[in-house]
Design a protein around this motif. Structure first.
Motif, mmCIF file in Angstrom:
data_model
loop_
_atom_site.group_PDB
_atom_site.id
_atom_site.type_symbol
_atom_site.label_atom_id
_atom_site.label_comp_id
_atom_site.label_asym_id
_atom_site.label_seq_id
_atom_site.Cartn_x
_atom_site.Cartn_y
_atom_site.Cartn_z
ATOM 1 N N SER A 88 42.892 46.264 27.155
ATOM 2 C CA SER A 88 43.252 44.931 27.713
ATOM 3 C C SER A 88 44.445 45.099 28.639
ATOM 4 C CB SER A 88 43.459 43.868 26.751
ATOM 5 O OG SER A 88 44.724 44.269 25.872
ATOM 6 N N GLY A 89 44.347 44.274 29.846
ATOM 7 C CA GLY A 89 45.337 44.230 30.586
ATOM 8 C C GLY A 89 44.849 43.235 31.671
ATOM 9 N N THR A 90 45.793 43.268 32.674
ATOM 10 C CA THR A 90 45.474 42.270 33.825
ATOM 11 C C THR A 90 44.803 43.100 35.163
ATOM 12 O OG1 THR A 90 47.723 42.529 34.959
ATOM 13 C CG2 THR A 90 47.174 40.773 33.275
ATOM 14 N N ARG A 91 45.070 44.186 35.138
ATOM 15 C CA ARG A 91 44.329 44.896 36.120
ATOM 16 C C ARG A 91 44.303 46.576 35.873
ATOM 17 N NH1 ARG A 91 48.256 45.871 41.313
ATOM 18 N NH2 ARG A 91 50.102 46.704 40.198
ATOM 19 N N LEU A 92 43.552 47.412 36.519
ATOM 20 C CA LEU A 92 43.393 48.675 36.503
ATOM 21 C C LEU A 92 43.826 49.395 37.562
ATOM 22 C CD1 LEU A 92 42.408 51.159 34.690
ATOM 23 C CD2 LEU A 92 40.195 50.766 35.778
ATOM 24 N N VAL A 93 45.010 50.515 37.426
ATOM 25 C CA VAL A 93 45.443 51.148 38.612
ATOM 26 C C VAL A 93 45.106 52.572 38.380
ATOM 27 C CG1 VAL A 93 47.547 51.667 39.788
ATOM 28 C CG2 VAL A 93 47.324 49.239 39.009
ATOM 29 N N LEU A 94 44.226 53.182 39.628
ATOM 30 C CA LEU A 94 44.296 54.576 39.551
ATOM 31 C C LEU A 94 44.785 55.387 40.503
ATOM 32 C CD1 LEU A 94 40.289 54.536 38.236
ATOM 33 C CD2 LEU A 94 42.433 54.770 36.902
ATOM 34 N N ALA A 95 45.543 56.467 40.445
ATOM 35 C CA ALA A 95 46.191 57.134 41.642
ATOM 36 C C ALA A 95 46.814 56.011 42.360
ATOM 37 C CB ALA A 95 45.064 57.841 42.639
ATOM 38 N N GLY A 96 47.419 54.883 41.859
ATOM 39 C CA GLY A 96 48.432 54.094 42.703
ATOM 40 C C GLY A 96 47.600 52.869 43.190
ATOM 41 N N ALA A 97 46.230 52.919 43.271
ATOM 42 C CA ALA A 97 45.422 51.921 43.871
ATOM 43 C C ALA A 97 44.812 51.014 42.647
ATOM 44 C CB ALA A 97 44.364 52.586 44.678
ATOM 45 N N ALA A 98 45.030 49.731 43.066
ATOM 46 C CA ALA A 98 44.296 48.834 41.860
ATOM 47 C C ALA A 98 42.877 48.734 42.020
ATOM 48 C CB ALA A 98 44.874 47.330 42.279
ATOM 49 N N VAL A 99 42.183 49.028 41.251
ATOM 50 C CA VAL A 99 40.670 49.192 41.221
ATOM 51 C C VAL A 99 39.936 47.910 40.647
ATOM 52 C CG1 VAL A 99 40.600 51.828 41.943
ATOM 53 C CG2 VAL A 99 40.561 50.839 39.372
ATOM 54 N N VAL A 100 40.471 47.565 39.719
ATOM 55 C CA VAL A 100 39.809 46.227 39.316
ATOM 56 C C VAL A 100 40.939 45.285 38.874
ATOM 57 C CG1 VAL A 100 38.515 45.560 37.159
ATOM 58 C CG2 VAL A 100 38.024 47.589 37.992
ATOM 59 N N GLY A 101 40.640 43.986 39.173
ATOM 60 C CA GLY A 101 41.409 42.956 38.911
ATOM 61 C C GLY A 101 40.720 41.787 38.059
ATOM 62 N N ALA A 102 41.303 40.705 38.273
ATOM 63 C CA ALA A 102 40.784 39.433 37.634
ATOM 64 C C ALA A 102 39.349 39.301 38.067
ATOM 65 C CB ALA A 102 41.587 38.288 37.704
ATOM 66 N N GLN A 103 38.631 38.830 37.104
ATOM 67 C CA GLN A 103 37.047 38.663 37.246
ATOM 68 C C GLN A 103 37.108 37.667 38.472
ATOM 69 O OE1 GLN A 103 34.757 36.853 34.345
ATOM 70 N NE2 GLN A 103 33.028 38.466 34.814
ATOM 71 N N GLN A 104 36.168 37.639 39.273
ATOM 72 C CA GLN A 104 35.942 36.591 40.496
ATOM 73 C C GLN A 104 34.654 35.948 40.287
ATOM 74 O OE1 GLN A 104 35.975 38.583 44.321
ATOM 75 N NE2 GLN A 104 38.018 39.484 44.034
ATOM 76 N N ALA A 105 34.657 34.809 40.909
ATOM 77 C CA ALA A 105 33.226 34.100 41.077
ATOM 78 C C ALA A 105 32.103 34.753 41.028
ATOM 79 C CB ALA A 105 33.192 32.826 42.020
ATOM 80 N N PRO A 106 30.918 34.520 40.343
ATOM 81 C CA PRO A 106 29.750 35.044 40.448
ATOM 82 C C PRO A 106 29.080 35.101 41.869
ATOM 83 C CG PRO A 106 29.199 33.237 39.252
ATOM 84 C CD PRO A 106 30.798 33.250 39.540
ATOM 85 N N ILE A 107 28.554 36.245 42.203
ATOM 86 C CA ILE A 107 27.870 36.615 43.371
ATOM 87 C C ILE A 107 26.471 35.313 43.288
ATOM 88 C CG2 ILE A 107 26.541 37.772 45.060
ATOM 89 C CD1 ILE A 107 28.456 40.051 43.930
ATOM 90 N N THR A 108 26.366 34.584 44.380
ATOM 91 C CA THR A 108 25.286 33.763 44.406
ATOM 92 C C THR A 108 24.038 34.555 44.516
ATOM 93 O OG1 THR A 108 25.341 33.139 46.601
ATOM 94 C CG2 THR A 108 26.367 31.640 45.048
ATOM 95 N N SER A 109 22.831 34.131 43.786
ATOM 96 C CA SER A 109 21.582 34.677 43.842
ATOM 97 C C SER A 109 20.887 34.127 45.247
ATOM 98 C CB SER A 109 20.685 34.321 42.830
ATOM 99 O OG SER A 109 21.365 34.896 41.790
ATOM 100 N N PRO A 110 20.026 34.671 45.815
ATOM 101 C CA PRO A 110 19.265 34.269 47.247
ATOM 102 C C PRO A 110 18.310 33.183 46.503
ATOM 103 C CG PRO A 110 18.796 36.654 46.519
ATOM 104 C CD PRO A 110 19.649 36.147 45.473
ATOM 105 N N THR A 111 18.080 32.425 47.214
ATOM 106 C CA THR A 111 16.973 31.360 47.016
ATOM 107 C C THR A 111 15.937 31.146 48.068
ATOM 108 O OG1 THR A 111 18.324 29.604 47.566
ATOM 109 C CG2 THR A 111 18.597 30.348 45.286
ATOM 110 N N GLY A 112 14.726 31.063 47.696
ATOM 111 C CA GLY A 112 13.743 30.623 48.559
ATOM 112 C C GLY A 112 13.863 31.174 50.156
ATOM 113 N N GLY A 113 13.505 30.169 51.153
ATOM 114 C CA GLY A 113 13.794 30.631 52.401
ATOM 115 C C GLY A 113 12.629 31.355 52.800
#
Length: 167
Positions: free
Chosen positions: A116-141
């Motif tokens: 558990s933690g707030t972010r994952l840092v690999l080789a000095g670069a943050a690779v995973v942070g807090a969860q963001q809003a979901p990606i919307t699914s395409p609809t109709g069109g």
């Protein structure tokens, strides 16, 4: 703090005028050897092994029996002088050989392989942070290519923001 033991691990303290101080000192070193960077054979074992090797250690389960009675969740180490126990403290961690993972005491039980933690840092670069809003699914069109490209762009943006792919 007691005059006889340390607060966190209950290690015996030397006393003024105490005879055979080496006994208390050696007991403290034995418990430290068990508690510092522990490697355990298994986590959550309720029954002591029949013929343990000297220096082997286990995390006692929630319902211990035999020589481990009354030592729920403690680190149990076999020494030349018999079983030694270190009570668990919140945040205490041990490497579990059986699980090939870190086990961490939560204050109530041992959790295996959970980080558990707030972010994952690999080789000095943050690779995973807090969860963001979901990606919307395409609809109709009527033009699915436009919707597909928009969704792919959102996926790429999310991956970039988490540092999983370069910008």
């Amino acid at each position: 703090m007691s005059d006889e033991t340390t607060v966190r691990l209950g290690l015996p303290l030397l006393q003024i005028g105490q005879a055979q101080k080496e006994v208390s000192h050696n007991e403290a070193l034995t418990l430290l050897d068990l508690a510092v960077q522990p490697v355990v054979e298994a986590v959550g074992v309720d029954t002591p092994p029949i013929a343990p090797s000297e220096g082997a250690c286990w995390v006692v389960g929630a319902s211990p029996s035999g020589a481990w009675s009354g030592q729920a969740h403690a680190l149990a180490g076999w020494t030349a002088g018999g079983w030694r126990f270190v009570p668990p403290r919140e945040g205490m961690a041990a490497w579990s050989r059986t699980d090939d993972a870190i086990a961490r005491f939560s204050g109530r039980n041992w959790m295996i392989g959970q980080l558990s933690g707030t972010r994952l840092v690999l080789a000095g670069a943050a690779v995973v942070g807090a969860q963001q809003a979901p990606i919307t699914s395409p609809t109709g069109g009527s033009v699915s290519d436009v919707e597909a490209r928009a969704t792919i762009a959102e996926i790429l943006a999310a991956l970039r923001s988490h540092g999983l792919i370069a910008t």
